[in-house]
Design a protein around this motif. Structure first.
Motif, short mmCIF file in Angstrom:
data_model
loop_
_atom_site.label_atom_id
_atom_site.label_comp_id
_atom_site.label_asym_id
_atom_site.label_seq_id
_atom_site.Cartn_x
_atom_site.Cartn_y
_atom_site.Cartn_z
N PRO A 184 0.81 -1.23 0.00
CA PRO A 184 0.00 0.00 0.00
C PRO A 184 0.84 1.27 0.00
O PRO A 184 0.53 2.22 -0.72
CB PRO A 184 -0.83 -0.13 1.29
N GLU A 185 1.91 1.29 0.81
CA GLU A 185 2.73 2.50 0.87
C GLU A 185 3.49 2.73 -0.44
O GLU A 185 3.68 3.88 -0.88
CB GLU A 185 3.71 2.45 2.04
N GLY A 186 3.91 1.64 -1.08
CA GLY A 186 4.59 1.78 -2.35
C GLY A 186 3.66 2.31 -3.43
O GLY A 186 4.03 3.20 -4.21
N LEU A 187 2.45 1.78 -3.49
CA LEU A 187 1.47 2.24 -4.47
C LEU A 187 1.10 3.70 -4.23
O LEU A 187 1.03 4.50 -5.18
CB LEU A 187 0.22 1.36 -4.41
N ASP A 188 0.89 4.07 -2.98
CA ASP A 188 0.57 5.47 -2.67
C ASP A 188 1.68 6.40 -3.13
O ASP A 188 1.42 7.48 -3.67
CB ASP A 188 0.32 5.64 -1.17
N ALA A 189 2.92 6.00 -2.91
CA ALA A 189 4.05 6.83 -3.31
C ALA A 189 4.13 6.94 -4.84
O ALA A 189 4.38 8.02 -5.38
CB ALA A 189 5.35 6.26 -2.76
N LEU A 190 3.93 5.83 -5.53
CA LEU A 190 3.98 5.84 -6.99
C LEU A 190 2.96 6.81 -7.58
O LEU A 190 3.22 7.48 -8.58
CB LEU A 190 3.72 4.44 -7.55
N ARG A 191 1.80 6.91 -6.96
CA ARG A 191 0.74 7.77 -7.48
C ARG A 191 1.07 9.26 -7.36
O ARG A 191 0.42 10.09 -8.00
CB ARG A 191 -0.56 7.48 -6.74
N THR A 192 2.09 9.60 -6.56
CA THR A 192 2.44 11.01 -6.40
C THR A 192 3.36 11.52 -7.50
O THR A 192 3.63 12.72 -7.57
CB THR A 192 3.12 11.25 -5.04
N PHE A 193 3.84 10.63 -8.37
CA PHE A 193 4.77 11.03 -9.41
C PHE A 193 4.03 11.47 -10.67
O PHE A 193 2.95 10.97 -10.99
CB PHE A 193 5.72 9.88 -9.74
N ASP A 194 4.65 12.40 -11.38
CA ASP A 194 4.10 12.85 -12.66
C ASP A 194 4.41 11.86 -13.77
O ASP A 194 3.69 11.81 -14.78
CB ASP A 194 4.65 14.23 -13.00
N ALA A 195 5.48 11.10 -13.62
CA ALA A 195 5.81 10.03 -14.57
C ALA A 195 6.77 9.06 -13.91
O ALA A 195 7.64 9.46 -13.13
CB ALA A 195 6.43 10.60 -15.84
N VAL A 196 6.58 7.79 -14.23
CA VAL A 196 7.46 6.72 -13.77
C VAL A 196 7.96 6.00 -15.02
O VAL A 196 7.17 5.38 -15.74
CB VAL A 196 6.73 5.73 -12.84
N LEU A 197 9.26 6.10 -15.28
CA LEU A 197 9.84 5.44 -16.44
C LEU A 197 10.17 3.99 -16.10
O LEU A 197 10.66 3.69 -15.02
CB LEU A 197 11.10 6.16 -16.90
N LEU A 198 9.93 3.10 -17.07
CA LEU A 198 10.23 1.68 -16.89
C LEU A 198 11.17 1.23 -17.99
O LEU A 198 10.87 1.36 -19.18
CB LEU A 198 8.94 0.85 -16.98
#
Length: 370
Positions: free
Chosen positions: A153-167
């Motif tokens: 849950p904490e990882g998902l919440d943090a990911l949602r705060t980014f404007d973009a996540v590159l993979l």
């Protein structure tokens, strides 16, 4: 100008100086056992080519060390094109090794945006993300990292705060990509390598200024992001770089909408019974099946087939692994009989190499039971 080796503790300062015309940087890890050999192969006592800002030392599947020479202009062009694609400059969170090109570029992008990069260090991803200030927030991950963050849950919440996540770093399974986007994570897949100053094709579309062509099914790339060549190896440079193009070792095809689909390394193609099989295509089918979190497909020697298609599969629930026969049937139905793995083994995890790439040699050892 000589080449200055630097470990993670001094990489930000060293890169800032190199971008401003200072000494060229050779990022190295203080922990990896191959570091001493890589450093020696890069010969830091010998001058670098004029204009070189960074030399990224790599040792590929053959184990032969090579150094990719990147100018400040190439690094800056890549960073500017990335920010243009993502919506503007921002602060970056470093979660990848700083001695690999993906980590180098995370630092470079943040520096050129005028913002200090956030180094994760021993902190959790969520803790490090909470220290970021913006104005836009970005990070770069490998698929395995994304999978693990989505599971908390904490990882998902943090990911949602980014404007973009590159993979990048490895192919992202379609179901993982769909899961992340459905959860509100703004992910973008990237394709590139050290020779292109990192990712230069996002979600199948080249960044501004980057050109893509296919020659006999092999991907060629061009643009201001290209490296100047390989350190102290003019023969390899002449082979890979010609007339403004870099010849990759990856096979690809263009989809009907014009986007690039990467099929995998040409030297990873499996020739089984005279039929060529692309491991990436088999992995796509396997990871699309219920109960499969990750998969890696490799070849194993076979007296009957020459090369045997074999797969290691990580289940989403170890207590309820997928049925091997159903997985094999799914591949056969989608890609034909020769592509169906004759050996499938369910494993707890895939061995990793470098910045989160799957260690295919390690996978072969797993499948052999060694």
């Amino acid at each position: 100008m000589l080449l200055t080796p630097v470990d993670n503790s001094g990489i930000v300062t060293a890169l800032a100086a190199a971008l401003a015309g200072g000494p060229a940087v050779l990022p190295l890890s203080a922990e990896e056992p191959r570091t001493r050999a890589l450093r020696a192969a890069m010969a830091p006592e010998k001058p670098v080519l004029a204009g070189t800002a960074v030399v990224v030392a790599t040792s590929g599947s053959t184990g032969e060390a090579k150094g990719v020479e990147l100018s400040a202009a190439a690094l800056s062009a890549s960073a500017a094109a990335t920010h243009a694609r993502l919506g503007g400059p921002g602060q970056w969170l470093l979660t990848l090794p700083a001695h690999h090109i993906a980590g180098v570029q995370v630092i470079v992008r943040s520096l050129l945006a005028g913002l200090p990069p956030v180094l994760r260090g021993p902190r959790s991803f969520a803790e490090a993300a909470a220290t970021m200030s913006g104005p836009r927030r970005y990070t770069s991950l490998v698929p395995t990292q994304l999978l693990r963050l989505l599971d908390t849950p904490e990882g998902l919440d943090a990911l949602r705060t980014f404007d973009a996540v590159l993979l990048g770093g490895a192919a992202t399974p379609g179901p993982l990509l769909a899961r992340a986007r459905a959860a509100g994570v703004p992910v973008a897949t990237t394709y590139g390598m050290s020779e292109t100053a990192g990712g230069c094709v996002y979600d199948g579309t080249p960044l501004d200024g980057v050109r893509v062509r296919l020659a006999d099914g092999v991907i060629h790339l061009a643009g201001p992001v290209l490296a100047t060549g390989y350190r102290l190896d003019p023969a390899a440079t002449a082979t890979a770089f010609a007339e403004g193009w870099f010849r990759t070792t990856d096979a690809g095809e263009l989809r009907p909408d014009g986007t690039l689909k990467v099929l995998g390394r040409t030297d990873f193609m499996i020739n089984t019974g005279g039929v060529k099989v692309a491991p990436t295509a088999v992995e796509e089918v396997l990871t699309a099946q219920p109960g499969v979190a990750e998969a890696c497909v490799v070849d194993l020697p076979s007296e009957e087939w020459g090369q045997l298609v074999a797969a290691a599969v990580v289940p989403t629930d170890p207590a309820a692994p997928p049925e091997v026969g159903a997985l094999r049937a799914a591949v056969r139905e989608r890609l034909g009989g020769p592509a169906a793995p004759k050996l499938i083994r369910v494993v707890g995890h895939l061995p990793l190499l470098g910045p989160g790439k799957v260690d295919r040699i390690g996978v072969k050892d797993l499948l052999r039971g060694t």
